[in-house]
Design an enzyme around this catalytic site. Structure first.
Site, PDB file in Angstrom:
ATOM      1  N   GLU A  36       0.891  -1.170   0.000  1.00 30.81           N
ATOM      2  CA  GLU A  36       0.000   0.000   0.000  1.00 30.81           C
ATOM      3  C   GLU A  36       0.923   1.213   0.000  1.00 30.81           C
ATOM      4  OE1 GLU A  36      -3.142  -0.042  -0.353  1.00 30.81           O
ATOM      5  OE2 GLU A  36      -3.802  -2.035   0.241  1.00 30.81           O
TER       6      GLU A  36
ATOM      7  N   CYS B 222      -2.283   9.307   2.601  1.00 25.22           N
ATOM      8  CA  CYS B 222      -1.933   8.772   1.276  1.00 25.22           C
ATOM      9  C   CYS B 222      -2.977   9.119   0.216  1.00 25.22           C
ATOM     10  CB  CYS B 222      -1.757   7.269   1.354  1.00 25.22           C
ATOM     11  SG  CYS B 222      -3.209   6.428   2.016  1.00 25.22           S
TER      12      CYS B 222
HETATM   13  P1  NAD Z   1       7.554   5.335   7.605  1.00 21.85           P
HETATM   14  O1  NAD Z   1       8.832   6.059   7.420  1.00 21.85           O
HETATM   15  O2  NAD Z   1       6.908   5.283   8.921  1.00 21.85           O
HETATM   16  O3  NAD Z   1       7.830   3.852   7.069  1.00 21.85           O
HETATM   17  C1  NAD Z   1       6.837   2.892   6.951  1.00 21.85           C
HETATM   18  C2  NAD Z   1       7.278   1.639   7.658  1.00 21.85           C
HETATM   19  O4  NAD Z   1       8.358   1.057   6.928  1.00 21.85           O
HETATM   20  C3  NAD Z   1       7.782   1.858   9.081  1.00 21.85           C
HETATM   21  O5  NAD Z   1       7.232   0.875   9.920  1.00 21.85           O
HETATM   22  C4  NAD Z   1       9.281   1.697   8.929  1.00 21.85           C
HETATM   23  O6  NAD Z   1       9.900   1.224  10.091  1.00 21.85           O
HETATM   24  C5  NAD Z   1       9.366   0.668   7.836  1.00 21.85           C
HETATM   25  N1  NAD Z   1      10.639   0.644   7.128  1.00 21.85           N
HETATM   26  C6  NAD Z   1      11.445   1.682   6.848  1.00 21.85           C
HETATM   27  N2  NAD Z   1      12.527   1.241   6.148  1.00 21.85           N
HETATM   28  C7  NAD Z   1      12.376  -0.096   5.988  1.00 21.85           C
HETATM   29  C8  NAD Z   1      13.130  -1.116   5.340  1.00 21.85           C
HETATM   30  N3  NAD Z   1      14.263  -0.846   4.713  1.00 21.85           N
HETATM   31  N4  NAD Z   1      12.649  -2.377   5.357  1.00 21.85           N
HETATM   32  C9  NAD Z   1      11.480  -2.654   5.975  1.00 21.85           C
HETATM   33  N5  NAD Z   1      10.716  -1.739   6.589  1.00 21.85           N
HETATM   34  C10 NAD Z   1      11.154  -0.474   6.589  1.00 21.85           C
HETATM   35  O7  NAD Z   1       6.457   5.868   6.650  1.00 21.85           O
HETATM   36  P2  NAD Z   1       6.617   6.532   5.270  1.00 21.85           P
HETATM   37  O8  NAD Z   1       7.196   5.558   4.308  1.00 21.85           O
HETATM   38  O9  NAD Z   1       7.214   7.881   5.384  1.00 21.85           O
HETATM   39  O10 NAD Z   1       5.035   6.707   5.011  1.00 21.85           O
HETATM   40  C11 NAD Z   1       4.552   7.652   4.193  1.00 21.85           C
HETATM   41  C12 NAD Z   1       4.249   7.038   2.844  1.00 21.85           C
HETATM   42  O11 NAD Z   1       3.283   6.013   3.026  1.00 21.85           O
HETATM   43  C13 NAD Z   1       3.666   8.009   1.877  1.00 21.85           C
HETATM   44  O12 NAD Z   1       4.219   7.773   0.609  1.00 21.85           O
HETATM   45  C14 NAD Z   1       2.189   7.634   1.871  1.00 21.85           C
HETATM   46  O13 NAD Z   1       1.504   7.986   0.702  1.00 21.85           O
HETATM   47  C15 NAD Z   1       2.271   6.161   2.072  1.00 21.85           C
HETATM   48  N6  NAD Z   1       1.021   5.642   2.630  1.00 21.85           N
HETATM   49  C16 NAD Z   1       0.289   4.804   1.870  1.00 21.85           C
HETATM   50  C17 NAD Z   1      -0.917   4.316   2.356  1.00 21.85           C
HETATM   51  C18 NAD Z   1      -1.772   3.376   1.543  1.00 21.85           C
HETATM   52  O14 NAD Z   1      -2.692   2.791   2.121  1.00 21.85           O
HETATM   53  N7  NAD Z   1      -1.525   3.214   0.261  1.00 21.85           N
HETATM   54  C19 NAD Z   1      -1.344   4.683   3.626  1.00 21.85           C
HETATM   55  C20 NAD Z   1      -0.547   5.533   4.377  1.00 21.85           C
HETATM   56  C21 NAD Z   1       0.646   5.998   3.863  1.00 21.85           C
END
Ligand code: NAD
Length: 487
Positions: free
Chosen positions: A232, A266
């Site tokens: 997602e 998102c």
């Molecule tokens: P974040 O930085 O919190 O990371 C998301 C998760 O990934 C965290 O739990 C983090 O610990 C983990 N993570 C980070 N690096 C990793 C790795 N190398 N391997 C495994 N896990 C790892 O969140 P973010 O990425 O900044 O979230 C924002 C993004 O999420 C935006 O792009 C947003 O659009 C997207 N988003 C999508 C949805 C959806 O339902 N499609 C919902 C919410 C957010």
């Protein structure tokens, strides 16, 4: 490749160095053992697990709100209750209502001429132990929400919250450990090393919600175990306002959506395409709405804080670059300050930015809305199609055939007509992305199916011709000849 050379489904090496990884591995092993001992929990047990989840959310409603305020600096209580608590409970109640039907075997057609009285059906089987990697923006909706369908499908679940929301992560761990045995649901908290170790485990299914860049790394780690993934992801969701649709109500819908989590959502509107002649009308409607709804927005009670200083500084840079390129910037409040201490900034429109500006290239995820002028509707559609396929696309048009034509000429994970983001709020409709905005679906039945193994089962009856597949093939040859001469 010999059987000895195939990739082993092993736990993380190096766990001894990090107690959080050691604990995660132990919880994973315990869940695997528990699943092996009870592969197919019945309807009543699954319902009980979901009812426990509802009770857990209700009992912790106020603590959830407080934890969100702690992590974000500011978070409106009404929004916490509505989205992160009641939204999740509504989703669980919908699943409770429909679970029996979803669990039932789904009969499939069988050709009686060749297969006699045989029958066939699809059995939705639990997958096993399922992982859920959660981002910071909806710490409960995105952890407990998918957990509903994972449990409904009969799985065991381990959740990894984001390190950017430590108060919510700790609360979730506490809530879950009070409500569930860790061999059923477990929460693993830790930093980046834990996140990497998490995605390297041999899950039976892995859900990742977050940015496309990390999504690539998660999918690569899952590939080593051939673990199926649901991704997602994010991106730039456009709103397209067709000629005649720039009304007070529709602009309120765009800006009001942007206020939810202060744009850190998102399915928020990332940029808005507006007929050139209506640009000023859009600005006036946006000002009027914010004057009415949140006149001192960034200092008032409606704002959600920006999650981190790094994120706030990135947003400030996007605005500065637009300002340097002579774009007109319209803050929707009088106080234009960026408050680094409180991690707040005004909601701002950026009028008609050039396509090469950073804010037109990367996901904004904050209180900045580029409003892009277009001359012909076809130009606006081409602009959307020139970018990556978005998670959500919003069309405003009085004439339904215009809206349908925009939908037909574009591709996105979901879409909404004459509003924004609501496609993500229905438990009755699968939610997910396409291309760089993700793959797979959850919410309701789509989530139940996603986290189930759709095992196809054939049951032999009487009077079939199955032995034609077996040697000697004289019977097969006769059948083929008869089929060819009949066609
Ligand atoms: P974040 O930085 O919190 O990371 C998301 C998760 O990934 C965290 O739990 C983090 O610990 C983990 N993570 C980070 N690096 C990793 C790795 N190398 N391997 C495994 N896990 C790892 O969140 P973010 O990425 O900044 O979230 C924002 C993004 O999420 C935006 O792009 C947003 O659009 C997207 N988003 C999508 C949805 C959806 O339902 N499609 C919902 C919410 C957010």
């Amino acid at each position: 490749m010999s059987i000895l050379e195939t990739a082993p489904r092993t736990l993380n090496a190096g766990a001894a160095d990090d107690p959080a990884i050691t604990e995660l591995n132990a919880a994973f092993e315990a869940q695997r053992r528990a699943f092996a001992a009870d592969r197919n929990p019945g309807l009543d047990e699954r319902r009980r697990r979901i009812e426990t989840l509802i009770g857990m959310m209700l009992a912790n409603r106020e603590r959830i709100s407080a934890a969100l305020i702690q992590d974000f600096g500011a978070h409106p209580v009404g929004a916490s209750d509505l989205i992160e608590v009641l939204g999740v409970i509504g989703r669980a109640q919908y699943v409770l209502e429909h679970l029996e039907g979803w669990m039932a075997p789904q009969p499939r057609h069988v050709d009686a001429v060749t297969l006699g009285t045989s029958s066939a059906y699809v059995q939705s089987q639990p997958k096993g132990v399922v992982g859920n990697i959660v981002p910071w923006n909806f710490p409960f909706d995105l952890s407990v929400g998918p957990m509903i369908e994972m449990l409904a499908a009969g799985n065991r679940v381990i959740v990894k919250p984001s390190e950017f929301t430590p108060a919510c992560a700790e609360l979730l761990r506490e809530m879950v450990s009070e409500a569930y045995d860790p061999s059923l649901v477990y929460v693993a908290n830790g930093g980046l090393e834990l996140a990497r170790a998490f995605s390297a485990l041999p899950w039976d299914h892995l859900l990742y919600t977050g940015s496309p860049n990390v999504g690539r790394q998660v999918m690569a780690a899952a590939a080593a175990n051939l673990t199926p993934v649901t991704l997602e992801l994010g991106g730039k969701c456009p709103a397209l306002m067709a000629p005649g649709s720039v009304t007070a109500k529709n602009v309120e819908s765009v800006i009001g959506t942007k206020v939810v989590k202060n744009g850190q959502m998102c399915v928020s509107v990332d940029y808005c395409l507006v007929p050139r002649a209506d640009l000023d009308a859009f600005v006036e409607h946006a000002k009027a709405y914010m004057q009415r709804a949140a006149p001192d927005y960034s200092n008032g009670p409606e704002v959600t804080g920006i999650i981190s200083l790094r994120h706030l500084d990135r947003l400030a840079e996007l605005l500065q670059e637009a300002r340097d390129s002579q774009c007109r910037i319209v803050p929707l409040q009088q106080d234009e300050r960026i408050d680094r201490e409180g991690r707040r900034m005004p909601m701002s429109l950026v009028l008609d930015p050039a396509p090469d500006l950073r804010l037109m290239q990367e996901e904004i995820f904050g209180p900045i809305l580029p409003v892009v002028a277009y001359d012909q509707l076809t130009d606006a559609i081409s602009m959307i199609n020139a970018g990556e396929r978005p998670l959500g696309l919003y069309v405003f048009a009085e004439d339904p055939s215009v809206a349908q034509s925009v939908l037909d000429q574009t591709t996105s994970g979901g879409a909404a007509v004459n509003t924004c983001a609501m496609q993500s709020a229905l438990p009755s409709m699968g939610f997910g992305g396409v291309g760089t905005s993700g793959m797979g679906r959850h919410h309701g039945e789509a989530g139940f199916r996603e986290f189930s193994n759709p095992r196809g089962v054939f049951v032999r009856g009487e009077g079939d011709m199955i032995d034609a597949f077996y040697a000697p093939y004289a019977k097969a040859e006769a059948l083929v000849k008869a089929a060819l001469s009949a066609s």
